[in-house]
Design a protein around this motif. Structure first.
Motif, PDB file in Angstrom:
ATOM      1  N   VAL A 135       5.418  -5.925   1.313  1.00 19.10           N
ATOM      2  CA  VAL A 135       4.646  -6.930   1.784  1.00 19.10           C
ATOM      3  C   VAL A 135       5.381  -7.490   2.843  1.00 19.10           C
ATOM      4  O   VAL A 135       4.647  -8.360   3.751  1.00 19.10           O
ATOM      5  CB  VAL A 135       4.713  -8.221   0.578  1.00 19.10           C
ATOM      6  CG1 VAL A 135       4.055  -9.549   0.888  1.00 19.10           C
ATOM      7  CG2 VAL A 135       4.035  -7.516  -0.950  1.00 19.10           C
ATOM      8  N   ASP A 136       6.503  -7.252   3.196  1.00 11.72           N
ATOM      9  CA  ASP A 136       7.196  -7.844   4.246  1.00 11.72           C
ATOM     10  C   ASP A 136       7.116  -6.977   5.678  1.00 11.72           C
ATOM     11  O   ASP A 136       7.404  -7.479   6.678  1.00 11.72           O
ATOM     12  CB  ASP A 136       8.829  -7.675   4.129  1.00 11.72           C
ATOM     13  CG  ASP A 136       9.037  -8.625   2.901  1.00 11.72           C
ATOM     14  OD1 ASP A 136       8.609  -9.707   2.519  1.00 11.72           O
ATOM     15  OD2 ASP A 136      10.254  -8.090   2.209  1.00 11.72           O
ATOM     16  N   GLY A 137       6.080  -6.002   5.324  1.00  3.98           N
ATOM     17  CA  GLY A 137       5.860  -5.078   6.475  1.00  3.98           C
ATOM     18  C   GLY A 137       6.906  -3.979   6.908  1.00  3.98           C
ATOM     19  O   GLY A 137       6.788  -3.325   7.665  1.00  3.98           O
ATOM     20  N   VAL A 138       7.832  -3.827   5.634  1.00  2.34           N
ATOM     21  CA  VAL A 138       8.736  -2.679   5.843  1.00  2.34           C
ATOM     22  C   VAL A 138       8.334  -1.337   5.213  1.00  2.34           C
ATOM     23  O   VAL A 138       7.612  -1.367   4.130  1.00  2.34           O
ATOM     24  CB  VAL A 138      10.173  -3.103   5.118  1.00  2.34           C
ATOM     25  CG1 VAL A 138      11.046  -1.930   4.957  1.00  2.34           C
ATOM     26  CG2 VAL A 138      10.559  -4.221   5.991  1.00  2.34           C
ATOM     27  N   GLU A 159       0.708  -1.185  -0.203  1.00  5.07           N
ATOM     28  CA  GLU A 159       0.083   0.044  -0.010  1.00  5.07           C
ATOM     29  C   GLU A 159       0.910   1.321  -0.069  1.00  5.07           C
ATOM     30  O   GLU A 159       2.211   1.038   0.265  1.00  5.07           O
ATOM     31  CB  GLU A 159      -0.911   0.050   1.156  1.00  5.07           C
ATOM     32  CG  GLU A 159      -0.475   0.049   2.624  1.00  5.07           C
ATOM     33  CD  GLU A 159      -1.302   0.033   3.702  1.00  5.07           C
ATOM     34  OE1 GLU A 159      -2.272   1.119   3.788  1.00  5.07           O
ATOM     35  OE2 GLU A 159      -1.355  -0.716   4.350  1.00  5.07           O
ATOM     36  N   GLU A 160       0.222   2.268  -0.453  1.00  5.66           N
ATOM     37  CA  GLU A 160       0.880   3.564  -0.711  1.00  5.66           C
ATOM     38  C   GLU A 160       0.007   4.659  -0.067  1.00  5.66           C
ATOM     39  O   GLU A 160      -1.106   4.836  -0.503  1.00  5.66           O
ATOM     40  CB  GLU A 160       1.448   3.826  -2.058  1.00  5.66           C
ATOM     41  CG  GLU A 160       2.028   5.054  -2.217  1.00  5.66           C
ATOM     42  CD  GLU A 160       2.473   5.345  -3.826  1.00  5.66           C
ATOM     43  OE1 GLU A 160       3.661   5.672  -4.124  1.00  5.66           O
ATOM     44  OE2 GLU A 160       1.636   4.934  -4.789  1.00  5.66           O
ATOM     45  N   ARG A 161       0.498   5.583   0.725  1.00  5.78           N
ATOM     46  CA  ARG A 161      -0.255   6.680   1.148  1.00  5.78           C
ATOM     47  C   ARG A 161       0.489   8.057   1.165  1.00  5.78           C
ATOM     48  O   ARG A 161       1.911   7.798   1.261  1.00  5.78           O
ATOM     49  CB  ARG A 161      -0.594   6.524   2.639  1.00  5.78           C
ATOM     50  CG  ARG A 161      -1.555   5.251   2.983  1.00  5.78           C
ATOM     51  CD  ARG A 161      -1.852   4.994   4.358  1.00  5.78           C
ATOM     52  NE  ARG A 161      -2.527   3.949   4.445  1.00  5.78           N
ATOM     53  CZ  ARG A 161      -2.925   3.383   5.734  1.00  5.78           C
ATOM     54  NH1 ARG A 161      -2.239   4.116   6.909  1.00  5.78           N
ATOM     55  NH2 ARG A 161      -3.559   2.264   5.889  1.00  5.78           N
ATOM     56  N   TYR A 162      -0.225   9.152   1.189  1.00  5.21           N
ATOM     57  CA  TYR A 162       0.418  10.331   1.359  1.00  5.21           C
ATOM     58  C   TYR A 162       0.038  11.122   2.525  1.00  5.21           C
ATOM     59  O   TYR A 162      -1.222  10.986   2.870  1.00  5.21           O
ATOM     60  CB  TYR A 162      -0.195  11.392   0.057  1.00  5.21           C
ATOM     61  CG  TYR A 162       0.749  10.756  -1.242  1.00  5.21           C
ATOM     62  CD1 TYR A 162       1.998  11.428  -1.555  1.00  5.21           C
ATOM     63  CD2 TYR A 162       0.052   9.873  -1.969  1.00  5.21           C
ATOM     64  CE1 TYR A 162       2.430  11.034  -2.877  1.00  5.21           C
ATOM     65  CE2 TYR A 162       0.733   9.589  -3.241  1.00  5.21           C
ATOM     66  CZ  TYR A 162       1.806  10.168  -3.601  1.00  5.21           C
ATOM     67  OH  TYR A 162       2.433   9.588  -4.877  1.00  5.21           O
ATOM     68  N   TYR A 163       1.117  11.760   3.323  1.00  6.77           N
ATOM     69  CA  TYR A 163       0.619  12.395   4.422  1.00  6.77           C
ATOM     70  C   TYR A 163       1.280  13.693   4.691  1.00  6.77           C
ATOM     71  O   TYR A 163       2.432  13.898   3.800  1.00  6.77           O
ATOM     72  CB  TYR A 163       1.318  11.449   5.684  1.00  6.77           C
ATOM     73  CG  TYR A 163       0.494  10.238   6.079  1.00  6.77           C
ATOM     74  CD1 TYR A 163      -0.746  10.165   6.657  1.00  6.77           C
ATOM     75  CD2 TYR A 163       1.168   9.316   5.768  1.00  6.77           C
ATOM     76  CE1 TYR A 163      -1.323   9.035   6.943  1.00  6.77           C
ATOM     77  CE2 TYR A 163       0.551   7.783   6.037  1.00  6.77           C
ATOM     78  CZ  TYR A 163      -0.542   8.026   6.659  1.00  6.77           C
ATOM     79  OH  TYR A 163      -1.286   6.520   6.977  1.00  6.77           O
ATOM     80  N   LYS A 184       1.841   1.072  10.968  1.00  8.16           N
ATOM     81  CA  LYS A 184       1.696  -0.095  11.862  1.00  8.16           C
ATOM     82  C   LYS A 184       2.732  -1.023  10.971  1.00  8.16           C
ATOM     83  O   LYS A 184       2.449  -2.384  10.610  1.00  8.16           O
ATOM     84  CB  LYS A 184       0.396  -0.925  11.750  1.00  8.16           C
ATOM     85  CG  LYS A 184      -0.903  -0.072  11.994  1.00  8.16           C
ATOM     86  CD  LYS A 184      -0.802   0.110  13.623  1.00  8.16           C
ATOM     87  CE  LYS A 184      -1.939   0.895  14.070  1.00  8.16           C
ATOM     88  NZ  LYS A 184      -1.952   2.287  14.324  1.00  8.16           N
ATOM     89  N   PRO A 185       4.293  -0.801  10.802  1.00  6.40           N
ATOM     90  CA  PRO A 185       4.939  -1.777  10.402  1.00  6.40           C
ATOM     91  C   PRO A 185       5.293  -2.730  11.188  1.00  6.40           C
ATOM     92  O   PRO A 185       5.541  -2.967  12.341  1.00  6.40           O
ATOM     93  CB  PRO A 185       6.454  -0.857  10.141  1.00  6.40           C
ATOM     94  CG  PRO A 185       6.357   0.115  11.286  1.00  6.40           C
ATOM     95  CD  PRO A 185       4.627   0.276  11.728  1.00  6.40           C
ATOM     96  N   GLU A 186       5.780  -3.838  10.523  1.00 11.00           N
ATOM     97  CA  GLU A 186       6.206  -5.327  10.837  1.00 11.00           C
ATOM     98  C   GLU A 186       7.599  -5.200  11.139  1.00 11.00           C
ATOM     99  O   GLU A 186       8.345  -5.949  11.999  1.00 11.00           O
ATOM    100  CB  GLU A 186       5.555  -6.373  10.278  1.00 11.00           C
ATOM    101  CG  GLU A 186       4.275  -6.723  10.147  1.00 11.00           C
ATOM    102  CD  GLU A 186       3.662  -7.540   9.328  1.00 11.00           C
ATOM    103  OE1 GLU A 186       4.273  -8.246   8.645  1.00 11.00           O
ATOM    104  OE2 GLU A 186       2.413  -7.598   8.979  1.00 11.00           O
TER     105      GLU A 186
END
Length: 147
Positions: free
Chosen positions: A138-141, A66-70, A103-105
């Motif tokens: 996909v790895d949560g990074v 996923e990709e977001r802008y903040y 919420k990174p893994e």
């Protein structure tokens, strides 16, 4: 009180002929020495390291979940610390913001470009807010880039 003597000296500018000679002596080959238009374009001309980097970038593009802008508000937190620690605190606030929202893994990585933008005006004067593009693999990074 004693009077100060004022001594006036005439300053003569150097003759213009000498300046012209210095400019004319520069060969035209040296002027175009750093022309970047002739940079290698095809993959055959790229070095092995550059090819590996290019392959890694293409692999990374496929893994984005996923990709977001903040727009991250930095000023509220960094104003509470001494001036000589503000940019350092701004980076910490940015990491905390991304951790809270994405919420990174794994780890949270900040790009070189984004880091340079925060430190652009020195340690005492970081930007009050900054727009970032954040991707989660996909790895949560989580990786943050300047938007």
């Amino acid at each position: 009180m004693a009077k100060k003597k004022i001594i006036k000296k005439k300053v003569t500018p150097p003759p213009e002929e000498e300046k012209k000679e210095e400019i004319e002596e520069v060969p035209k080959e040296d002027v175009d020495a750093f022309d970047l238009k002739e940079a290698p374009v095809s993959e055959e001309e790229l070095s092995e390291i550059e090819q590996e980097i290019k392959e890694a970038e293409t692999e990374f593009d496929e893994e984005i979940q996923e990709e977001r802008y903040y727009v991250v508000p930095l000023a509220r937190k960094f104003q509470r610390v001494p001036r000589w620690k503000r940019s350092k605190k701004a980076i910490i606030v940015l990491r905390e913001f991304l951790t809270r929202h994405m919420k990174p893994e794994g780890e949270v990585y900040i790009s070189q470009e984004l880091n340079e933008r925060v430190w652009e005006n020195g340690i005492k004067n970081p930007p009050r807010k900054i727009r970032v593009r954040v991707t989660k693999s996909v790895d949560g990074v989580v990786r943050a880039y300047l938007a």
